[in-house]
Design a protein around this motif. Structure first.
Motif, PDB file in Angstrom:
ATOM      1  N   ASP A  60       0.827  -1.206   0.000  1.00  0.00           N
ATOM      2  CA  ASP A  60       0.000   0.000   0.000  1.00  0.00           C
ATOM      3  C   ASP A  60       0.861   1.256   0.000  1.00  0.00           C
ATOM      4  O   ASP A  60       0.480   2.276  -0.588  1.00  0.00           O
ATOM      5  N   GLU A  61       2.026   1.166   0.632  1.00  0.00           N
ATOM      6  CA  GLU A  61       2.900   2.332   0.745  1.00  0.00           C
ATOM      7  C   GLU A  61       3.417   2.775  -0.631  1.00  0.00           C
ATOM      8  O   GLU A  61       3.425   3.972  -0.943  1.00  0.00           O
ATOM      9  N   PHE A  62       3.823   1.809  -1.451  1.00  0.00           N
ATOM     10  CA  PHE A  62       4.350   2.182  -2.763  1.00  0.00           C
ATOM     11  C   PHE A  62       3.216   2.710  -3.651  1.00  0.00           C
ATOM     12  O   PHE A  62       3.387   3.685  -4.392  1.00  0.00           O
ATOM     13  N   ARG A  63       2.068   2.075  -3.568  1.00  0.00           N
ATOM     14  CA  ARG A  63       0.922   2.529  -4.361  1.00  0.00           C
ATOM     15  C   ARG A  63       0.549   3.960  -3.981  1.00  0.00           C
ATOM     16  O   ARG A  63       0.273   4.799  -4.848  1.00  0.00           O
ATOM     17  N   ALA A  64       0.554   4.257  -2.673  1.00  0.00           N
ATOM     18  CA  ALA A  64       0.223   5.605  -2.208  1.00  0.00           C
ATOM     19  C   ALA A  64       1.248   6.624  -2.709  1.00  0.00           C
ATOM     20  O   ALA A  64       0.892   7.769  -3.028  1.00  0.00           O
ATOM     21  N   ALA A  65       2.512   6.217  -2.804  1.00  0.00           N
ATOM     22  CA  ALA A  65       3.554   7.124  -3.283  1.00  0.00           C
ATOM     23  C   ALA A  65       3.322   7.503  -4.743  1.00  0.00           C
ATOM     24  O   ALA A  65       3.474   8.669  -5.135  1.00  0.00           O
ATOM     25  N   VAL A  66       2.959   6.521  -5.567  1.00  0.00           N
ATOM     26  CA  VAL A  66       2.695   6.798  -6.981  1.00  0.00           C
ATOM     27  C   VAL A  66       1.478   7.713  -7.116  1.00  0.00           C
ATOM     28  O   VAL A  66       1.478   8.671  -7.906  1.00  0.00           O
ATOM     29  N   GLU A  67       0.451   7.438  -6.340  1.00  0.00           N
ATOM     30  CA  GLU A  67      -0.758   8.267  -6.373  1.00  0.00           C
ATOM     31  C   GLU A  67      -0.441   9.702  -5.945  1.00  0.00           C
ATOM     32  O   GLU A  67      -0.954  10.667  -6.526  1.00  0.00           O
ATOM     33  N   PHE A  68       0.414   9.849  -4.953  1.00  0.00           N
ATOM     34  CA  PHE A  68       0.821  11.168  -4.467  1.00  0.00           C
ATOM     35  C   PHE A  68       1.575  11.940  -5.549  1.00  0.00           C
ATOM     36  O   PHE A  68       1.340  13.137  -5.762  1.00  0.00           O
ATOM     37  N   CYS A  69       2.473  11.267  -6.262  1.00  0.00           N
ATOM     38  CA  CYS A  69       3.237  11.936  -7.323  1.00  0.00           C
ATOM     39  C   CYS A  69       2.322  12.361  -8.473  1.00  0.00           C
ATOM     40  O   CYS A  69       2.524  13.422  -9.077  1.00  0.00           O
ATOM     41  N   ALA A  70       1.323  11.535  -8.781  1.00  0.00           N
ATOM     42  CA  ALA A  70       0.349  11.908  -9.819  1.00  0.00           C
ATOM     43  C   ALA A  70      -0.413  13.162  -9.406  1.00  0.00           C
ATOM     44  O   ALA A  70      -0.693  14.047 -10.233  1.00  0.00           O
ATOM     45  N   LYS A  71      -0.733  13.256  -8.138  1.00  0.00           N
ATOM     46  CA  LYS A  71      -1.423  14.434  -7.602  1.00  0.00           C
ATOM     47  C   LYS A  71      -0.544  15.684  -7.748  1.00  0.00           C
ATOM     48  O   LYS A  71      -1.022  16.752  -8.158  1.00  0.00           O
ATOM     49  N   MET A  72       0.741  15.548  -7.444  1.00  0.00           N
ATOM     50  CA  MET A  72       1.636  16.699  -7.567  1.00  0.00           C
ATOM     51  C   MET A  72       1.821  17.101  -9.031  1.00  0.00           C
ATOM     52  O   MET A  72       1.875  18.291  -9.357  1.00  0.00           O
ATOM     53  N   TYR A  73       1.929  16.099  -9.897  1.00  0.00           N
ATOM     54  CA  TYR A  73       2.097  16.407 -11.316  1.00  0.00           C
ATOM     55  C   TYR A  73       0.883  17.176 -11.844  1.00  0.00           C
ATOM     56  O   TYR A  73       1.009  18.170 -12.568  1.00  0.00           O
ATOM     57  N   LYS A  74      -0.295  16.719 -11.456  1.00  0.00           N
ATOM     58  CA  LYS A  74      -1.527  17.377 -11.895  1.00  0.00           C
ATOM     59  C   LYS A  74      -1.606  18.810 -11.376  1.00  0.00           C
ATOM     60  O   LYS A  74      -2.156  19.709 -12.044  1.00  0.00           O
ATOM     61  N   ALA A  75      -1.005  19.063 -10.212  1.00  0.00           N
ATOM     62  CA  ALA A  75      -1.015  20.402  -9.624  1.00  0.00           C
ATOM     63  C   ALA A  75      -0.017  21.340 -10.287  1.00  0.00           C
ATOM     64  O   ALA A  75       0.012  22.534  -9.971  1.00  0.00           O
ATOM     65  N   GLY A  76       0.834  20.807 -11.173  1.00  0.00           N
ATOM     66  CA  GLY A  76       1.755  21.653 -11.925  1.00  0.00           C
ATOM     67  C   GLY A  76       3.044  22.000 -11.228  1.00  0.00           C
ATOM     68  O   GLY A  76       3.701  22.985 -11.594  1.00  0.00           O
ATOM     69  N   VAL A  77       3.461  21.193 -10.248  1.00  0.00           N
ATOM     70  CA  VAL A  77       4.691  21.530  -9.530  1.00  0.00           C
ATOM     71  C   VAL A  77       5.937  20.904 -10.168  1.00  0.00           C
ATOM     72  O   VAL A  77       7.057  21.197  -9.743  1.00  0.00           O
ATOM     73  N   TYR A  78       5.756  20.048 -11.161  1.00  0.00           N
ATOM     74  CA  TYR A  78       6.901  19.479 -11.883  1.00  0.00           C
ATOM     75  C   TYR A  78       7.366  20.452 -12.969  1.00  0.00           C
ATOM     76  O   TYR A  78       6.543  21.108 -13.622  1.00  0.00           O
ATOM     77  N   TYR A  79       8.672  20.501 -13.199  1.00  0.00           N
ATOM     78  CA  TYR A  79       9.189  21.305 -14.294  1.00  0.00           C
ATOM     79  C   TYR A  79       8.624  20.774 -15.606  1.00  0.00           C
ATOM     80  O   TYR A  79       8.586  19.561 -15.819  1.00  0.00           O
ATOM     81  N   PRO A  80       8.169  21.660 -16.507  1.00  0.00           N
ATOM     82  CA  PRO A  80       7.572  21.204 -17.776  1.00  0.00           C
ATOM     83  C   PRO A  80       8.509  20.276 -18.552  1.00  0.00           C
ATOM     84  O   PRO A  80       9.699  20.555 -18.704  1.00  0.00           O
ATOM     85  N   GLY A  81       7.952  19.173 -19.031  1.00  0.00           N
ATOM     86  CA  GLY A  81       8.750  18.208 -19.786  1.00  0.00           C
ATOM     87  C   GLY A  81       9.313  17.097 -18.937  1.00  0.00           C
ATOM     88  O   GLY A  81       9.920  16.161 -19.457  1.00  0.00           O
ATOM     89  N   SER A  82       9.162  17.201 -17.615  1.00  0.00           N
ATOM     90  CA  SER A  82       9.637  16.126 -16.751  1.00  0.00           C
ATOM     91  C   SER A  82       8.439  15.526 -16.022  1.00  0.00           C
ATOM     92  O   SER A  82       7.462  16.233 -15.770  1.00  0.00           O
ATOM     93  N   PRO A  83       8.492  14.199 -15.756  1.00  0.00           N
ATOM     94  CA  PRO A  83       9.573  13.270 -16.059  1.00  0.00           C
ATOM     95  C   PRO A  83       9.802  13.102 -17.573  1.00  0.00           C
ATOM     96  O   PRO A  83       8.886  13.281 -18.342  1.00  0.00           O
TER      97      PRO A  83
END
Length: 547
Positions: A289-312
């Motif tokens: 569950d911990e790894f699944r939650a981590a992936v879900e969390f990163c998807a949430k951050m990506y959707k919020a626009g905090v990743y530099y454009p073009g990354s990953p």
């Protein structure tokens, strides 16, 4: 870093493009054989009475000692020359340009004088190492000592080691390692990765146990009100911080490239596998569950626009340059990328003195670290008569001489007055000749436990020591270290690619989290379940031996 650690790093940047060249370079494996557990007593840990007093002390669980200055008078660690006119052949890889030959290399000649014999080197670039290694194996042309890293295409590694390599257990297991005091100075956690087929075949080339959690801009965090990482108490607090530091108008973002590996640590996910010590049952990281939650969390951050454009998706040279130019608050890179004249600290201070880059520590009450950078690799010794094996071990013991010794100085800096001079504080500074001379990879035969030192920044040394003092005590180990699964050895790369591709699709929004469950089913069916059974068998075997 070992090849498997490099693959793990490619997951940290979250891109199949980063993993692809590594996968392709080393080729596949059709490994056969049976699972193996731990069948040998590890070398006893006997720390040296180092005459140098560190500025920041080492700890029993592996936090390295730190030194703010180099000793003016290095001490001699090995009194007796390990060779007596003999010659050993050694093959190792290098990340540097090819070194000058012996006749034009003062450091090479000085080291051989101390060794009391000659080393006939085969030095191969890192890009060509896998091809060269497999050519030596296929042609039965192995040298006396040679580097091994997992994933270079050996079919049935235990059978290869049993047929071609010296079993070092009779020379190094338990108290026997005392005959080689510098090798005895290496903690047991680093010897576990030298087990092949239940026996001790390898000599460790230690690293810092954990590769760290990347680097962050302390100045940007402080501007957002976070002056200490301790204030980030959970993933939600980190998410809020990333939104706060992200300013597309100023071309500054929270995360450069990816955060999946660090998120997994924040949520307390295991490193590859988790073992239940009571039942002996294994669980893959992707099943938790911990790894699944981590992936879900990163998807949430990506959707919020905090990743530099073009990354990953950015190549490493590109995203490192962007981070150093001030385009993001966080980047993943291994801890060795921080110190030194070309590290993040020195480079970014030259770009803008206001940039305050420091080692990141995965925050949160549930956060863990991983033992993902224990060794660079291992050196194997070709099967030979006992006297020849002992000579090889004596050379390895010499190469493992500790920080501040004459031997260490020769390996790292060469000959004073020829390869290096001293700065105003007495620290050695390589010249152009020295940069070429030390490209002979003596440090990959064997090495001491790492020490922290950087003549350019005492503050940087303190930051790294502080980070490792937090990360190493909470670092969790892959329980399969020292065990052998033929299925894991042969299927690891394809399973890893399957997992990474799915992470990339989910984080960037191309697929929903339901794709994770589909991937786990495929992962199990394509080798995960079979590898699990082999590891459980090897684990049970090791428990019986321990009794």
């Amino acid at each position: 870093m070992s090849r498997r650690s490099l693959l793990r790093l490619s997951a940290a940047v979250g891109t199949a493009a980063a993993a692809g060249p590594l996968l392709t370079a080393c080729g596949g494996s059709t490994t056969q054989g049976k699972a193996h557990g731990l069948e040998v007593t590890l070398p006893s840990y006997q720390p040296l009475a180092n005459p140098l007093k560190p500025d920041l002390a080492a700890t029993a669980d592996g936090v390295p000692a730190a030194y703010l200055r180099y000793p003016e008078q290095p001490f001699r660690a090995v009194q007796k020359a390990p060779l007596n006119g003999q010659t050993l052949s050694v093959a190792e890889m290098t990340f540097l340009p090819a070194p000058p030959a012996r006749a034009k290399n003062a450091a090479w000649r000085a080291i051989e004088e101390r060794l009391g014999g000659k080393i006939d080197w085969t030095v191969v670039s890192a890009d060509d190492w896998a091809t060269k290694f497999n050519t030596m194996v296929a042609g039965d042309a192995l040298p006396d000592m040679f580097l091994y890293q997992s994933g270079v295409g050996i079919d049935n590694l235990p059978a290869f080691a049993a047929a071609k390599c010296a079993d070092l257990s009779p020379y190094l297991s338990g108290e026997k390692v005392k005959d080689y005091p510098n090798l005895a100075n290496i903690p047991q956690v680093m010897w576990k990765s030298c087990i092949i087929g239940g026996k001790l075949y390898g000599l460790p080339v230690p690293r810092s146990i954990t590769g760290g959690d990347g680097f962050y801009r302390h100045d940007l965090f402080a501007r957002a009100g976070v002056t200490s990482l301790d204030r980030i108490t959970d993933p939600d607090a980190f998410f809020a911080l990333m939104k706060e530091v992200t300013s597309p108008r100023q071309e500054v973002y929270g995360i450069m490239t990816s955060f999946t590996t660090i998120a997994a640590k924040m949520f307390g996910a295991p490193y590859f596998w988790k073992a239940d010590h009571g039942s002996g049952k294994f669980t893959a990281d992707v099943e938790t569950d911990e790894f699944r939650a981590a992936v879900e969390f990163c998807a949430k951050m990506y959707k919020a626009g905090v990743y530099y454009p073009g990354s990953p998706g950015l190549q490493k040279a590109k995203y490192i340059n962007l981070f150093q130019a001030g385009k993001a608050a966080y980047v993943y890179d291994g801890m060795p990328g921080y110190l030194g004249p070309t590290g993040h600290l020195a480079t970014m201070k030259k770009i803008d003195p206001a940039f305050d880059v420091r080692p990141f520590i995965a925050p949160g009450r549930s956060a863990v670290s991983w033992r993902d950078n224990v060794l660079f690799g291992t050196t194997l010794v070709k099967k030979a008569a006992a006297e020849k094996v002992k000579q090889a071990l004596a050379v390895a013991d010499w190469a493992a001489s500790p920080f501040g010794s004459q031997e260490y100085t020769l390996i790292q800096y060469g000959v004073e007055g020829v390869d290096f001079t001293r700065d105003a504080h007495g620290n050695p500074v390589l010249n152009d000749t020295g940069t070429q001379d030390i490209a002979v990879p003596w440090k990959f035969i064997a090495a001491p436990p790492q020490a922290l030192f950087d003549s350019t920044s005492a503050a940087g040394v303190r930051y790294v020591h502080q980070a490792l003092a937090t990360q190493i005590p909470r670092a969790i180990e892959d329980p399969t270290v020292g065990l052998y699964s033929p299925t894991w050895e042969s299927r690891f790369e394809s399973l890893y690619q399957l997992r990474n591709d799915t992470i990339g699709d989910i984080v960037t929004g191309r697929k929903s989290m339901s794709a994770w469950d589909d991937m786990v089913k495929q992962y199990r069916g394509k080798g995960g379940d079979k590898a699990r059974g082999e590891f459980e068998s090897a684990w049970a075997q090791s428990k019986k031996v321990a009794k």
